[in-house]
Every structure is written in C-alpha cells, then in structure tokens.
Design an enzyme around this catalytic site. Structure first.
Site, PDB file in Angstrom:
ATOM      1  N   LYS A   1       0.696  -1.186   0.036  1.00  0.00           N
ATOM      2  CA  LYS A   1       0.064   0.032  -0.066  1.00  0.00           C
ATOM      3  C   LYS A   1       1.006   1.208   0.011  1.00  0.00           C
ATOM      4  CE  LYS A   1      -1.829   1.741   3.996  1.00  0.00           C
ATOM      5  NZ  LYS A   1      -1.390   3.138   4.295  1.00  0.00           N
ATOM      6  N   ASN A   2       1.891   1.280   0.957  1.00  0.00           N
ATOM      7  CA  ASN A   2       2.447   2.500   1.013  1.00  0.00           C
ATOM      8  C   ASN A   2       3.645   2.731  -0.061  1.00  0.00           C
ATOM      9  OD1 ASN A   2       0.989   3.115   3.243  1.00  0.00           O
ATOM     10  ND2 ASN A   2       2.493   2.524   4.760  1.00  0.00           N
TER      11      ASN A   2
ATOM     12  N   CYS B   1      -5.290  13.038  12.853  1.00  0.00           N
ATOM     13  CA  CYS B   1      -5.925  11.920  12.649  1.00  0.00           C
ATOM     14  C   CYS B   1      -5.848  10.899  13.931  1.00  0.00           C
ATOM     15  CB  CYS B   1      -5.450  11.077  11.540  1.00  0.00           C
ATOM     16  SG  CYS B   1      -4.013  10.177  11.750  1.00  0.00           S
TER      17      CYS B   1
ATOM     18  N   ARG C   1       0.127  14.502  13.009  1.00  0.00           N
ATOM     19  CA  ARG C   1       0.635  14.628  11.811  1.00  0.00           C
ATOM     20  C   ARG C   1       0.621  15.812  10.854  1.00  0.00           C
ATOM     21  NH1 ARG C   1      -1.715   8.809   9.513  1.00  0.00           N
ATOM     22  NH2 ARG C   1       0.299   8.958   8.483  1.00  0.00           N
TER      23      ARG C   1
ATOM     24  N   ASP D   1       4.221   0.638  11.958  1.00  0.00           N
ATOM     25  CA  ASP D   1       3.126   0.063  11.515  1.00  0.00           C
ATOM     26  C   ASP D   1       2.859  -1.687  11.986  1.00  0.00           C
ATOM     27  OD1 ASP D   1       2.303   2.186  10.270  1.00  0.00           O
ATOM     28  OD2 ASP D   1       3.126   1.747   8.225  1.00  0.00           O
TER      29      ASP D   1
ATOM     30  N   ARG E   1      -8.653  -0.700   4.277  1.00  0.00           N
ATOM     31  CA  ARG E   1      -8.125   0.235   3.433  1.00  0.00           C
ATOM     32  C   ARG E   1      -6.629  -0.194   3.172  1.00  0.00           C
ATOM     33  NH1 ARG E   1      -7.547   5.694   6.854  1.00  0.00           N
ATOM     34  NH2 ARG E   1      -6.211   6.142   4.867  1.00  0.00           N
TER      35      ARG E   1
HETATM   36  N1  EPU Z   1       5.976  14.846  11.011  1.00  0.00           N
HETATM   37  C1  EPU Z   1       5.986  16.127  11.262  1.00  0.00           C
HETATM   38  N2  EPU Z   1       5.978  17.073  10.096  1.00  0.00           N
HETATM   39  C2  EPU Z   1       5.900  16.709   8.928  1.00  0.00           C
HETATM   40  C3  EPU Z   1       5.828  15.242   8.600  1.00  0.00           C
HETATM   41  C4  EPU Z   1       5.768  14.420   9.624  1.00  0.00           C
HETATM   42  O1  EPU Z   1       5.938  16.774  12.276  1.00  0.00           O
HETATM   43  O2  EPU Z   1       5.694  17.495   7.852  1.00  0.00           O
HETATM   44  C5  EPU Z   1       5.837  14.019  11.948  1.00  0.00           C
HETATM   45  C6  EPU Z   1       4.520  13.090  12.125  1.00  0.00           C
HETATM   46  O3  EPU Z   1       3.672  13.915  12.749  1.00  0.00           O
HETATM   47  C7  EPU Z   1       5.136  11.825  12.912  1.00  0.00           C
HETATM   48  C8  EPU Z   1       6.525  11.595  12.224  1.00  0.00           C
HETATM   49  O4  EPU Z   1       6.982  12.923  11.530  1.00  0.00           O
HETATM   50  O5  EPU Z   1       5.142  11.974  14.026  1.00  0.00           O
HETATM   51  C9  EPU Z   1       6.685  10.597  11.210  1.00  0.00           C
HETATM   52  O6  EPU Z   1       5.541  10.744  10.123  1.00  0.00           O
HETATM   53  P1  EPU Z   1       5.718  10.301   8.655  1.00  0.00           P
HETATM   54  O7  EPU Z   1       5.787  11.661   7.866  1.00  0.00           O
HETATM   55  O8  EPU Z   1       7.008   9.655   8.426  1.00  0.00           O
HETATM   56  O9  EPU Z   1       4.493   9.547   8.522  1.00  0.00           O
HETATM   57  P2  EPU Z   1       3.562   9.703   7.054  1.00  0.00           P
HETATM   58  O10 EPU Z   1       4.631   9.867   5.990  1.00  0.00           O
HETATM   59  O11 EPU Z   1       2.351  10.609   7.119  1.00  0.00           O
HETATM   60  C10 EPU Z   1       3.916   6.955   6.332  1.00  0.00           C
HETATM   61  C11 EPU Z   1       2.823   5.860   6.203  1.00  0.00           C
HETATM   62  C12 EPU Z   1       2.266   5.265   7.614  1.00  0.00           C
HETATM   63  C13 EPU Z   1       3.585   5.064   8.514  1.00  0.00           C
HETATM   64  C14 EPU Z   1       4.476   6.483   8.609  1.00  0.00           C
HETATM   65  C15 EPU Z   1       5.674   5.905   9.433  1.00  0.00           C
HETATM   66  C16 EPU Z   1       2.184   6.202   3.931  1.00  0.00           C
HETATM   67  C17 EPU Z   1       1.151   6.603   3.300  1.00  0.00           C
HETATM   68  N3  EPU Z   1       2.071   6.287   5.347  1.00  0.00           N
HETATM   69  O12 EPU Z   1       3.097   7.953   7.141  1.00  0.00           O
HETATM   70  O13 EPU Z   1       1.571   4.377   7.366  1.00  0.00           O
HETATM   71  O14 EPU Z   1       3.108   4.817   9.622  1.00  0.00           O
HETATM   72  O15 EPU Z   1       4.960   6.568   7.288  1.00  0.00           O
HETATM   73  O16 EPU Z   1       6.355   4.808   9.009  1.00  0.00           O
HETATM   74  O17 EPU Z   1       3.235   6.018   3.347  1.00  0.00           O
HETATM   75  C18 EPU Z   1      -0.037   2.673   7.805  1.00  0.00           C
HETATM   76  O18 EPU Z   1       0.035   2.279   6.760  1.00  0.00           O
HETATM   77  O19 EPU Z   1      -1.147   2.219   8.576  1.00  0.00           O
HETATM   78  C19 EPU Z   1       0.375   3.990   8.029  1.00  0.00           C
HETATM   79  C20 EPU Z   1      -0.004   4.955   8.828  1.00  0.00           C
END
Ligand code: EPU
Length: 416
Positions: free
Chosen positions: A22-23, A116, A121, A304, A396
């Site tokens: 998915k990711n 969320c 996030r 995850d 999802r």
């Molecule tokens: N963060 C910030 N600012 C930003 C971006 C991130 O503060 O601009 C913080 C977030 O709040 C969090 C941390 O950085 O505390 C890491 O978040 P990240 O941005 O890495 O998460 P994401 O990219 O939104 C992806 C996966 C998630 C997975 C996380 C961590 C996708 C579509 N989603 O989310 O997947 O948990 O990386 O590995 O790739 C899932 O599949 O169930 C899922 C939630």
C-alpha cells in the site's frame, strides 16, 4: 457496517501470497501526474486506499484502467490541480499529490490534512521543502495554495524523518531545474521503490535508501512500467499471526530483506523463520518469550507493526515494554486488547504488557488500520468468538485479509 467474526484458538497452517505494498503504491500512483505518457503499474494491491487515490487522480483528469493486478495511469492533461478536503480527510496520503502537481502544472491546491486517530501528523516539512525549492505557498481556508513557474533545486534538511515528506519532495525535485539534495531523508524501502519507478520514467535520483537523496532535475519524464514491491507490513502481520497461533506458515512473493527488524524480534521471542529466496516460512513450537521493542524509522522496528507485536506479547511468558516513538497517539488498541483479557498498562508512550496464559473472546472496535490488524491477531488467539467492529479501517490496507486467513485455516468471516 461490516464486522469480522473470529473464533480463535486454531493454529494457522499453509501458504499465502503477499500483495503489493500500500505505502509504495500510493506515492507511485501520484508519480503518474509527473508525465503526460502512460505509467503502467503491476502488482497493485486491491485496497480501498488505492481506489480512493484513483478517484482523487480522476478528479484531476488522470485516467486509470485496471486489469487484474495491473493499473495503467494516463495524465495526458491535468485539468484541475486540486485535492479537495473531502478526499484528503478520508486519506491523508492525498498530500502526496502536492509535489507532483506543483512540478507538472506550476500550481496546486491541496487541502491541509487534519489530525488523525494516531496523532497530529502535521505537513510542515512538505511545505518548507517546497518553499526551499522556490514555491510560493499560502494557507487559505484550510488549503495549501502552491505556485512556482519552475521549481529550482535546493538543499533541504528534514527536521525529522518523514516518509511521505521525503516522497513528496523527491517527486517535486525530478522536474526542478538543477540539483536537489535531501538530507535526513527517510530510508524506508517504499521510498526506494518510488525512486526506482521515477528513475524508470527518466528521473535522475541517487541515494534512495540512505539518508541523503540527490535528484538532478530533468525537463520531462516519460512513461514506464514498474512492479510495486511486496507489502512488508502485510508480510509482518501474517508472520506474527502465525507465531501467535503456534502455526506453520510460508509467506511467498515477499522481500525478506525489508523485514530484518521484525524477524529479529520474532527470533528473540523464540520463533524461528527460514528464508528461501522470496519466501519466509515461520513455525512456532515452544513457548513465546517476552521481548521489548521501540518503534523507529527504517531500518528500526516499524510503527506499523507495533499493534501486532503487542497482541503477540499478550500471550508471551513474561513482561514486555513496547515504546511508540513515531506517533503520539498510537496505543488505542490497548483498551480493546484489555477487553480480551490482556494485562497492559500504559505510561506515556510506553506499554507494559504482562503475558497472560490466554485471551478470551469479546466484542472490540477497530480504531485505525494497524490497530485493527493487532485485534485480528488477538482474535485468532482468544478462546471463543471475537467480533471486530469498524473493519473499514482494515479494508484500507489489507487485501482480502479474511480470505487469506481462512485459506490458512482461521475461523474468520465477514458479517455485513
Ligand atoms: N511529521 C511532522 N511534520 C511533517 C511530517 C511528519 O511533524 O511535515 C511527523 C509526524 O507527525 C510523525 C513523524 O513525523 O510524528 C513521522 O511521520 P511520517 O511523515 O513519516 O508519516 P507519514 O509519511 O504520514 C507514512 C505511512 C504510515 C507510517 C509512517 C511511518 C504512507 C502513506 N503512510 O506516513 O503508514 O506509519 O509513514 O512509517 O506511507 C499505515 O500504513 O498504517 C500508516 C499509517
């Protein structure tokens, strides 16, 4: 609303094929925005999030056609560089359209995602990175309004490791003028899969999989064919389910090299896995040992997989400490696991799980995707019939989970 009914206590046995990730699929679908030529994707998982992403892209003018597990996306013209609130609120990964839209169209209007279930996030890093590349960004009525005639290469250091932040900037930089260097970049295998796809489209990206990614901008990208990598979290979920039920399961078509942290923890817990090419076989004979764990960016233990490991630890032989370091609110499965008889206390971002001899069935509620996976594993262990409500979260991110588990001998069915 669909529910899952699981009668636990039966070991899983057999073979299951892992679906596409998915990711990896979600950012790669967005990469189609970057070229007017068709992008052909293989091994695309049939998931609600993929469906939602196709709908979002369709609203912009990106056509997509599915055949079996292949998907052809065609963004000959982008009519409307917009990701509306209605879509972003159902799927945060919609933010991945921001970088590609801006790079291809010179403008984008993407709704700010709200907080969320698992945490606040924010997307400040996505915004700051694009600003460093010369984008003018305003926040207007809950929308990110971005403009840039052509983005320019820049050096950007992320404040924290962010997976979609890295992916968004990497995609935007492919069409920028000059070189972009992303430091403190996410090293997740899904980032590498996206870079591989972009390079097949004519991008010039090196260093994906390390914390420094270098992108030499090009003036256009072309079509390509790319197979989505196997889902390491689906693989891990089935590995833990097999370990939890004392089963013997082979996961085929997967990438064992992306699962070191999970396999190491299972080995520490006394569950040995054997690897043969793209197959992982897991078999548990003896008692489960309690193991402690902290989530961390890749190659650390994935957030995850935290809920699934916690479900496993509820029936291990001693106490385990599980610490969540990525998201501030990713322990909501604890209350539900307790309904099944688990002994867990939470202090701050750490859960202390005291292994019990057994779990007993109850009605529980899924709160997010991976929490749901943890509850499914607990349901497979618990004596009696567990009913899991709100399983739209599971749909999802897991393709036909109840069919795959049934084929392994689980007593599981969907109740509409
Ligand atoms: N963060 C910030 N600012 C930003 C971006 C991130 O503060 O601009 C913080 C977030 O709040 C969090 C941390 O950085 O505390 C890491 O978040 P990240 O941005 O890495 O998460 P994401 O990219 O939104 C992806 C996966 C998630 C997975 C996380 C961590 C996708 C579509 N989603 O989310 O997947 O948990 O990386 O590995 O790739 C899932 O599949 O169930 C899922 C939630």
């Amino acid at each position: 609303m669909d529910k899952l009914s699981i009668t636990g206590g039966f070991p899983l046995h057999g073979e299951v094929r892992v679906s596409g990730a998915k990711n990896a699929a979600l950012p790669i679908l967005c990469a189609a925005i970057l070229t007017p030529e068709p992008l052909v994707l293989k091994n695309v998982p049939k998931l609600n999030d993929v469906h939602t992403m196709r709908s979002l892209l369709a609203q912009m003018g990106v056509r997509s056609e599915a055949e079996d597990d292949a998907l052809t996306l065609s963004a000959a013209d982008i009519d409307w560089p917009l990701a509306p609130y209605e879509m972003v609120k159902t799927m945060r990964a919609s933010i991945l359209a921001l970088g590609p839209l801006l790079a291809r169209c010179g403008e984008a209007r993407v709704s700010l995602p709200g907080g969320c279930a698992i945490g606040l996030r924010p997307v400040d890093q996505h915004i700051k990175g694009l600003q460093a590349m010369g984008a003018e960004i305003d926040l207007d009525h809950g929308y990110i309004e971005a403009k840039a005639k052509r983005l320019s290469g820049a050096h950007f250091v992320f404040d924290m490791v962010t997976v979609t932040g890295t992916e968004n900037l990497m995609m935007a930089a492919t069409l920028a003028s000059g070189r972009t260097v992303l430091d403190n970049a996410a090293r997740e295998p899904e980032v590498v899969d996206l870079a591989d796809c972009l390079n097949a489209m004519g991008a010039v990206i090196s260093g994906a999989g390390t914390d420094r990614i270098v992108i030499e901008g090009v003036s256009r990208l072309s079509g390509a064919t790319h197979a989505i990598m196997p889902d390491r979290i689906e693989t891990g979920t089935f590995l833990v389910a097999a370990a939890a039920t004392g089963g013997d399961v082979a996961l085929t078509g997967t990438r064992p090299d992306t699962l070191d942290a999970v396999l190491d923890k299972l080995a520490e817990a006394g569950v040995a896995a054997t690897i043969d090419g793209s197959t992982i076989r897991i078999k548990r004979n003896g008692r489960l040992k309690s193991v402690s764990m902290r989530t961390a960016p890749y190659p650390g233990f994935p957030t995850d997989m935290q809920a699934q490991l916690m479900a496993l630890m509820t029936v291990a032989d001693d106490a385990a400490m599980i610490t969540e370091t990525i998201f501030e609110n990713r322990m909501m499965h604890v209350q539900e696991l307790k309904r099944l008889g688990a002994a867990i206390e939470v202090e701050g971002n750490t859960a202390i799980v005291r292994g019990a001899q057994k779990l007993t069935a109850a009605n529980v509620m899924a709160t997010d995707l991976r929490a749901s996976a943890g509850l499914v594993i607990a349901g497979l262990i618990a004596e009696g019939e567990t009913v899991i409500d709100r399983i739209y979260h599971l749909d999802r991110g897991y393709e036909r989970i109840e069919d795959k588990l049934s084929a392994l001998g689980a007593r599981i069915c969907r109740v509409s």
